[in-house]
Design a protein around this motif. Structure first.
Motif, PDB file in Angstrom:
ATOM      1  N   PHE A  80       0.840  -1.201   0.000  1.00  0.00           N
ATOM      2  CA  PHE A  80       0.000   0.000   0.000  1.00  0.00           C
ATOM      3  C   PHE A  80       0.877   1.253   0.000  1.00  0.00           C
ATOM      4  CE2 PHE A  80      -2.192   3.326   2.481  1.00  0.00           C
ATOM      5  CZ  PHE A  80      -3.222   3.601   1.596  1.00  0.00           C
ATOM      6  N   GLN A  81       1.915   1.261   0.797  1.00  0.00           N
ATOM      7  CA  GLN A  81       2.791   2.433   0.911  1.00  0.00           C
ATOM      8  C   GLN A  81       3.498   2.756  -0.405  1.00  0.00           C
ATOM      9  OE1 GLN A  81       1.440   3.887   3.710  1.00  0.00           O
ATOM     10  NE2 GLN A  81       3.461   4.768   3.749  1.00  0.00           N
ATOM     11  N   LYS A  82       3.768   1.751  -1.230  1.00  0.00           N
ATOM     12  CA  LYS A  82       4.452   1.982  -2.504  1.00  0.00           C
ATOM     13  C   LYS A  82       3.631   2.878  -3.429  1.00  0.00           C
ATOM     14  CE  LYS A  82       7.119  -2.261  -2.519  1.00  0.00           C
ATOM     15  NZ  LYS A  82       7.268  -3.602  -3.092  1.00  0.00           N
ATOM     16  N   SER A  83       2.313   2.791  -3.356  1.00  0.00           N
ATOM     17  CA  SER A  83       1.465   3.599  -4.229  1.00  0.00           C
ATOM     18  C   SER A  83       0.879   4.819  -3.508  1.00  0.00           C
ATOM     19  CB  SER A  83       0.329   2.744  -4.788  1.00  0.00           C
ATOM     20  OG  SER A  83      -0.440   2.212  -3.733  1.00  0.00           O
ATOM     21  N   TYR A  84       1.240   5.009  -2.253  1.00  0.00           N
ATOM     22  CA  TYR A  84       0.670   6.063  -1.417  1.00  0.00           C
ATOM     23  C   TYR A  84       0.811   7.454  -2.039  1.00  0.00           C
ATOM     24  CZ  TYR A  84      -0.121   9.061   2.605  1.00  0.00           C
ATOM     25  OH  TYR A  84      -0.594  10.025   3.437  1.00  0.00           O
ATOM     26  N   ASP A  85       2.030   7.846  -2.396  1.00  0.00           N
ATOM     27  CA  ASP A  85       2.263   9.206  -2.908  1.00  0.00           C
ATOM     28  C   ASP A  85       1.508   9.469  -4.207  1.00  0.00           C
ATOM     29  OD1 ASP A  85       3.880   9.955  -0.795  1.00  0.00           O
ATOM     30  OD2 ASP A  85       5.723   9.325  -1.797  1.00  0.00           O
ATOM     31  N   GLU A  86       1.364   8.447  -5.019  1.00  0.00           N
ATOM     32  CA  GLU A  86       0.663   8.578  -6.291  1.00  0.00           C
ATOM     33  C   GLU A  86      -0.846   8.762  -6.100  1.00  0.00           C
ATOM     34  OE1 GLU A  86      -0.638   5.447  -9.728  1.00  0.00           O
ATOM     35  OE2 GLU A  86       1.330   5.179  -8.817  1.00  0.00           O
ATOM     36  N   LEU A  87      -1.391   8.176  -5.025  1.00  0.00           N
ATOM     37  CA  LEU A  87      -2.841   8.141  -4.834  1.00  0.00           C
ATOM     38  C   LEU A  87      -3.387   9.134  -3.812  1.00  0.00           C
ATOM     39  CD1 LEU A  87      -3.329   4.266  -4.736  1.00  0.00           C
ATOM     40  CD2 LEU A  87      -3.580   5.794  -6.694  1.00  0.00           C
ATOM     41  N   VAL A  88      -2.599   9.444  -2.791  1.00  0.00           N
ATOM     42  CA  VAL A  88      -3.101  10.227  -1.656  1.00  0.00           C
ATOM     43  C   VAL A  88      -2.609  11.664  -1.720  1.00  0.00           C
ATOM     44  CG1 VAL A  88      -3.167  10.405   0.859  1.00  0.00           C
ATOM     45  CG2 VAL A  88      -3.218   8.153  -0.224  1.00  0.00           C
ATOM     46  N   LEU A  89      -3.566  12.575  -1.715  1.00  0.00           N
ATOM     47  CA  LEU A  89      -3.245  13.995  -1.679  1.00  0.00           C
ATOM     48  C   LEU A  89      -2.972  14.438  -0.242  1.00  0.00           C
ATOM     49  CD1 LEU A  89      -3.059  16.742  -3.119  1.00  0.00           C
ATOM     50  CD2 LEU A  89      -5.525  16.974  -2.733  1.00  0.00           C
TER      51      LEU A  89
END
Length: 92
Positions: A75-84
């Motif tokens: 989940f953390q790997k895609s965090y920056d891409e998905l979470v504002l």
């Protein structure tokens, strides 16, 4: 002593569905981890890009251990891409 953690996630524009999918994937795996009592995701009625994650753990140690699980790391790997934006509500 059990702990309850509540986190509000605000998705980046056009990433709402992707974030929702990742959160549900996280839910399905964390519920199988020892110490996870409850894990639920609530989508805002007013805002399509806002999600509340409600977690209950048997202890803070179980919660802390979950942060090093493969599912959480994924989940953390895609965090920056998905979470504002992320807002942690006070731990109960």
């Amino acid at each position: 002593m059990s702990i309850i953690k509540q986190t509000i996630y605000l998705a980046r524009k056009t990433k709402e569905k992707d974030l929702e999918k990742k959160l549900y994937n996280l839910k399905s795996t964390l519920l199988d981890i020892k110490g996870c009592v409850y894990f639920e995701i609530y989508k805002s009625d007013d805002c399509d890009d806002e999600f509340l994650v409600y977690e209950e753990w048997d202890s803070e140690e179980f919660y802390t251990n979950s942060l090093s699980s493969e599912s959480y790391k994924t989940f953390q790997k895609s965090y920056d891409e998905l979470v504002l934006k992320k807002h942690n509500l006070p731990v109960l």
